[in-house]
Design a protein around this motif. Structure first.
Motif, mmCIF file in Angstrom:
data_model
loop_
_atom_site.group_PDB
_atom_site.id
_atom_site.type_symbol
_atom_site.label_atom_id
_atom_site.label_comp_id
_atom_site.label_asym_id
_atom_site.label_seq_id
_atom_site.Cartn_x
_atom_site.Cartn_y
_atom_site.Cartn_z
ATOM 1 N N VAL A 377 -59.237 66.079 59.892
ATOM 2 C CA VAL A 377 -60.091 66.730 60.889
ATOM 3 C C VAL A 377 -60.782 65.643 61.703
ATOM 4 O O VAL A 377 -61.450 64.765 61.152
ATOM 5 C CB VAL A 377 -61.127 67.644 60.210
ATOM 6 C CG1 VAL A 377 -62.101 68.202 61.242
ATOM 7 C CG2 VAL A 377 -60.436 68.778 59.486
ATOM 8 N N PRO A 378 -60.621 65.628 63.027
ATOM 9 C CA PRO A 378 -61.178 64.539 63.836
ATOM 10 C C PRO A 378 -62.701 64.536 63.799
ATOM 11 O O PRO A 378 -63.345 65.583 63.757
ATOM 12 C CB PRO A 378 -60.652 64.831 65.243
ATOM 13 C CG PRO A 378 -60.384 66.293 65.249
ATOM 14 C CD PRO A 378 -59.946 66.646 63.864
ATOM 15 N N SER A 379 -63.265 63.342 63.803
ATOM 16 C CA SER A 379 -64.720 63.198 63.822
ATOM 17 C C SER A 379 -65.265 63.687 65.162
ATOM 18 O O SER A 379 -64.666 63.442 66.210
ATOM 19 C CB SER A 379 -65.116 61.740 63.599
ATOM 20 O OG SER A 379 -64.628 61.295 62.351
ATOM 21 N N PRO A 380 -66.367 64.397 65.137
ATOM 22 C CA PRO A 380 -66.908 64.926 66.399
ATOM 23 C C PRO A 380 -67.486 63.811 67.261
ATOM 24 O O PRO A 380 -67.964 62.792 66.768
ATOM 25 C CB PRO A 380 -67.995 65.894 65.926
ATOM 26 C CG PRO A 380 -68.411 65.367 64.597
ATOM 27 C CD PRO A 380 -67.187 64.773 63.975
ATOM 28 N N LYS A 381 -67.412 64.025 68.538
ATOM 29 C CA LYS A 381 -67.993 63.075 69.471
ATOM 30 C C LYS A 381 -69.516 63.187 69.459
ATOM 31 O O LYS A 381 -70.082 64.158 68.951
ATOM 32 C CB LYS A 381 -67.444 63.322 70.885
ATOM 33 C CG LYS A 381 -65.935 63.155 70.988
ATOM 34 C CD LYS A 381 -65.468 63.429 72.409
ATOM 35 C CE LYS A 381 -63.940 63.290 72.509
ATOM 36 N NZ LYS A 381 -63.458 63.558 73.887
ATOM 37 N N SER A 382 -70.164 62.212 70.018
ATOM 38 C CA SER A 382 -71.626 62.209 70.050
ATOM 39 C C SER A 382 -72.110 63.377 70.905
ATOM 40 O O SER A 382 -71.615 63.623 71.999
ATOM 41 C CB SER A 382 -72.137 60.885 70.628
ATOM 42 O OG SER A 382 -71.643 60.692 71.943
ATOM 43 N N GLY A 383 -73.058 64.100 70.375
ATOM 44 C CA GLY A 383 -73.582 65.273 71.074
ATOM 45 C C GLY A 383 -72.894 66.565 70.708
ATOM 46 O O GLY A 383 -73.291 67.627 71.192
ATOM 47 N N THR A 384 -71.856 66.532 69.868
ATOM 48 C CA THR A 384 -71.162 67.746 69.463
ATOM 49 C C THR A 384 -72.042 68.544 68.503
ATOM 50 O O THR A 384 -72.640 67.983 67.585
ATOM 51 C CB THR A 384 -69.825 67.418 68.786
ATOM 52 O OG1 THR A 384 -69.038 66.627 69.678
ATOM 53 C CG2 THR A 384 -69.074 68.684 68.438
ATOM 54 N N VAL A 385 -72.111 69.841 68.712
ATOM 55 C CA VAL A 385 -72.945 70.719 67.902
ATOM 56 C C VAL A 385 -72.065 71.455 66.902
ATOM 57 O O VAL A 385 -70.931 71.834 67.205
ATOM 58 C CB VAL A 385 -73.714 71.727 68.790
ATOM 59 C CG1 VAL A 385 -74.622 72.618 67.947
ATOM 60 C CG2 VAL A 385 -74.537 70.986 69.828
ATOM 61 N N CYS A 386 -72.578 71.642 65.704
ATOM 62 C CA CYS A 386 -71.856 72.375 64.660
ATOM 63 C C CYS A 386 -71.662 73.827 65.087
ATOM 64 O O CYS A 386 -72.571 74.460 65.639
ATOM 65 C CB CYS A 386 -72.634 72.285 63.345
ATOM 66 S SG CYS A 386 -71.911 73.231 61.995
ATOM 67 N N ASP A 387 -70.477 74.368 64.828
ATOM 68 C CA ASP A 387 -70.164 75.744 65.210
ATOM 69 C C ASP A 387 -70.831 76.718 64.246
ATOM 70 O O ASP A 387 -70.903 76.475 63.034
ATOM 71 C CB ASP A 387 -68.642 75.960 65.211
ATOM 72 C CG ASP A 387 -68.270 77.322 65.760
ATOM 73 O OD1 ASP A 387 -68.443 77.540 66.966
ATOM 74 O OD2 ASP A 387 -67.816 78.163 64.975
ATOM 75 N N GLU A 388 -71.319 77.832 64.781
ATOM 76 C CA GLU A 388 -72.028 78.796 63.943
ATOM 77 C C GLU A 388 -71.104 79.527 62.982
ATOM 78 O O GLU A 388 -71.556 79.997 61.937
ATOM 79 C CB GLU A 388 -72.750 79.823 64.824
ATOM 80 C CG GLU A 388 -73.872 79.239 65.657
ATOM 81 C CD GLU A 388 -74.611 80.306 66.436
ATOM 82 O OE1 GLU A 388 -74.244 81.487 66.285
ATOM 83 O OE2 GLU A 388 -75.528 79.962 67.183
ATOM 84 N N ARG A 389 -69.826 79.610 63.292
ATOM 85 C CA ARG A 389 -68.893 80.359 62.450
ATOM 86 C C ARG A 389 -68.000 79.438 61.625
ATOM 87 O O ARG A 389 -67.812 79.647 60.424
ATOM 88 C CB ARG A 389 -68.032 81.278 63.319
ATOM 89 C CG ARG A 389 -67.017 82.085 62.531
ATOM 90 C CD ARG A 389 -66.210 82.995 63.434
ATOM 91 N NE ARG A 389 -65.206 83.748 62.702
ATOM 92 C CZ ARG A 389 -65.433 84.890 62.097
ATOM 93 N NH1 ARG A 389 -66.638 85.421 62.139
ATOM 94 N NH2 ARG A 389 -64.473 85.523 61.450
ATOM 95 N N ASN A 390 -67.436 78.423 62.256
ATOM 96 C CA ASN A 390 -66.470 77.556 61.585
ATOM 97 C C ASN A 390 -67.077 76.256 61.081
ATOM 98 O O ASN A 390 -66.383 75.496 60.400
ATOM 99 C CB ASN A 390 -65.307 77.233 62.534
ATOM 100 C CG ASN A 390 -64.597 78.480 63.011
ATOM 101 O OD1 ASN A 390 -64.279 79.363 62.213
ATOM 102 N ND2 ASN A 390 -64.358 78.581 64.312
ATOM 103 N N GLY A 391 -68.322 75.980 61.404
ATOM 104 C CA GLY A 391 -68.924 74.737 60.944
ATOM 105 C C GLY A 391 -68.292 73.526 61.611
ATOM 106 O O GLY A 391 -68.158 73.454 62.831
ATOM 107 N N TRP A 392 -67.871 72.554 60.775
ATOM 108 C CA TRP A 392 -67.225 71.338 61.280
ATOM 109 C C TRP A 392 -65.704 71.422 61.219
ATOM 110 O O TRP A 392 -65.029 70.412 61.449
ATOM 111 C CB TRP A 392 -67.679 70.123 60.476
ATOM 112 C CG TRP A 392 -69.134 69.802 60.608
ATOM 113 C CD1 TRP A 392 -70.084 69.934 59.654
ATOM 114 C CD2 TRP A 392 -69.794 69.296 61.776
ATOM 115 N NE1 TRP A 392 -71.311 69.554 60.137
ATOM 116 C CE2 TRP A 392 -71.160 69.148 61.446
ATOM 117 C CE3 TRP A 392 -69.388 68.963 63.064
ATOM 118 C CZ2 TRP A 392 -72.100 68.677 62.344
ATOM 119 C CZ3 TRP A 392 -70.329 68.494 63.961
ATOM 120 C CH2 TRP A 392 -71.662 68.348 63.608
ATOM 121 N N LEU A 393 -65.151 72.581 60.926
ATOM 122 C CA LEU A 393 -63.704 72.731 60.776
ATOM 123 C C LEU A 393 -63.118 73.399 62.013
ATOM 124 O O LEU A 393 -63.808 74.148 62.720
ATOM 125 C CB LEU A 393 -63.384 73.564 59.529
ATOM 126 C CG LEU A 393 -63.852 72.961 58.198
ATOM 127 C CD1 LEU A 393 -63.540 73.903 57.054
ATOM 128 C CD2 LEU A 393 -63.210 71.602 57.963
#
Length: 465
Positions: A377-393
């Protein structure tokens, strides 16, 4: 008058009559019939079983609110009594004859409340007296005038169709407040327990709790909780910040009572009620929305699908829970004594879930394919917000994991059925033709899952490259 064969013809039992209990003193029968709507309206009401009888005390007024009488079946007799009187003796009474005029099979009682009445009467500004303007409001005969030509001296009179919502009597307002009675069983097993836990909803802006409530810390001393048990739970949360209650007990082999653990957890962690980490206990101060590695602690609800009869060897969880004998108020365990004390909350290549619905955290799924998917799973870029449903996936990542796990469960159930047919005797009733169709359906399902899984892995490789 006594009954005998000589006067039997005078008793008219063949007549079926209807009784109306009129709510008033009847002095003029014609006027009474007029208030009930007339003979035709009364006959129509008697001819319909569920129709109510209307009584208007002012039948000539169209604004009169009726009182309703409900018809009920009854058993009675209508007697015709002839009484003799003497003018010389006013107090003299003598019954000369009694005849049965008929049998009463239905009775109408006006038990309901009568609605409020509003009369078309106003205080006229010219005379200063209260006058009835009914004749001016309601036209007589054919009205050829336009309603816009109404004189300005006549006020508007538009009463509602009804004033009260119901016509039944509500007596509960005058009753005393009821005192709740607690039975011996409820006082022992249904008593509400205060744990003072923090049940936190998942949002993107609200900060996570940093410390526990003071009441939760006080409960550890008031309930005399062992310090060793508290330290075991704290050590588990130091090694891993997010746990489900079942995984915390089973993986760490904690020999702690369920009620005791319910008092310890609120002092160590808060509970997520929704979101990607729903149903988990999170250590105070740890914010999974800011840590990308918290994706492995997200919750996956896995349900064994009913393909053929292969799922029947997996029991339903609600059938294996502890039940209470309500006669003796003692708990009786429904599980067998030879079963394991700790349920395996991890998933591997040889796992058959103990229940048809079970929850896993991704870090407890020990499958090479799923762990590789988590790493890619790619690392999120700076400023990326966690998704309310899927989280970090990624989107539909959980569906791909369920397909992989379902394939392994079906293969393990088939192997168990071949090695030990007696353990899966419930599946022997399935016909061979149905099994062949199920095998074909399952095989096609597995090929689709393999293609979707490989496609997801390739897409993750492209993103990481």
């Amino acid at each position: 008058m006594e009954y005998s064969a000589k006067n039997a013809y005078q008793h008219q039992f063949h007549r079926n009559l209807v009784c109306v209990v009129y709510p008033g003193i009847v002095k003029n029968p014609d006027r009474m019939i007029e208030t009930l709507g007339g003979i035709r309206e009364i006959s129509n009401t008697f001819g319909q079983e569920k129709r109510r009888l209307e009584l208007r005390f002012r039948p000539e007024c169209i604004y009169s609110k009726p009182a309703f009488g409900d018809g009920r079946p009854a058993t009675g007799l209508l007697l015709k009594v002839v009484v003799q009187r003497r003018k010389s003796q006013p107090d003299y009474r003598a019954v000369s004859s009694v005849q049965i005029a008929g049998c009463v099979r239905r009775i109408f009682n006006f038990d309901s409340l009568c609605d409020f009445q509003q009369l078309p009467a106003f205080r006229m500004p010219a005379s200063g007296k209260v006058e009835c303007v009914y004749s001016d409001i309601v036209p007589k005969g054919v009205n050829t005038k336009s309603p816009l030509e109404k004189p300005t001296t006549i006020p508007f009179f538009l009463p509602p169709v009804c004033f009260s919502r119901t016509d039944s009597i509500n007596s509960f307002v005058l009753r005393e407040p009821k005192t709740q009675k607690i039975s011996p069983i409820e006082s022992t097993y249904r008593r509400r327990r205060q744990k003072y836990g923090i049940y936190h909803p998942f949002t993107l802006t609200e900060p996570v709790p940093e410390t526990a409530n003071a009441q939760a810390q006080h409960m550890l001393t008031s309930k005399i909780i062992s310090p060793d048990d508290v330290e075991k739970v704290r050590a588990a949360f130091k090694a891993r910040p997010i746990w489900t209650k079942n995984a915390l007990v089973n993986i760490n082999r904690l020999v702690i009572n369920s009620q005791t653990l319910g008092l310890i957890l609120p002092s160590v962690a808060f509970y997520y009620v929704n979101g990607p980490w729903r149903g988990t206990w999170v250590r105070y101060g740890y914010d999974p929305r800011k840590h990308f590695e918290a994706r492995v602690y997200q919750l996956l609800d896995f349900r064994v699908r009913s393909i053929g009869s292969l799922h029947e060897c997996i029991k339903i969880k609600r059938l294996s829970l502890t039940k209470i004998n309500y006669r003796t108020a003692e708990p009786t365990a429904a599980v067998k004594e030879d079963e394991q004390n700790f349920i395996n909350c991890t998933f591997d290549e040889d796992t058959i879930p103990p229940y048809r619905v079970i929850f896993y955290q991704y870090c407890d799924i020990h499958l090479k394919k799923i762990q590789e998917m988590l790493k890619k799973v790619p690392s999120p870029k700076s400023g990326t917000v966690c998704d309310e449903r899927n989280g970090w996936l990624p989107y539909r990542f959980d569906d791909q994991c369920r397909n992989i796990m379902m394939e392994i469960v079906l293969n393990n159930i088939r192997r168990l059925r071949e090695e030990n047919p007696e353990a899966c005797s419930a599946m022997e009733s399935v016909e061979e033709d149905d099994d062949e169709g199920d095998e074909g359906e399952v095989s096609g399902f597995e090929e689709d899952d393999e293609v979707e899984t490989e496609g997801l892995l390739d897409s993750l490789d492209d993103v990481t490259d």
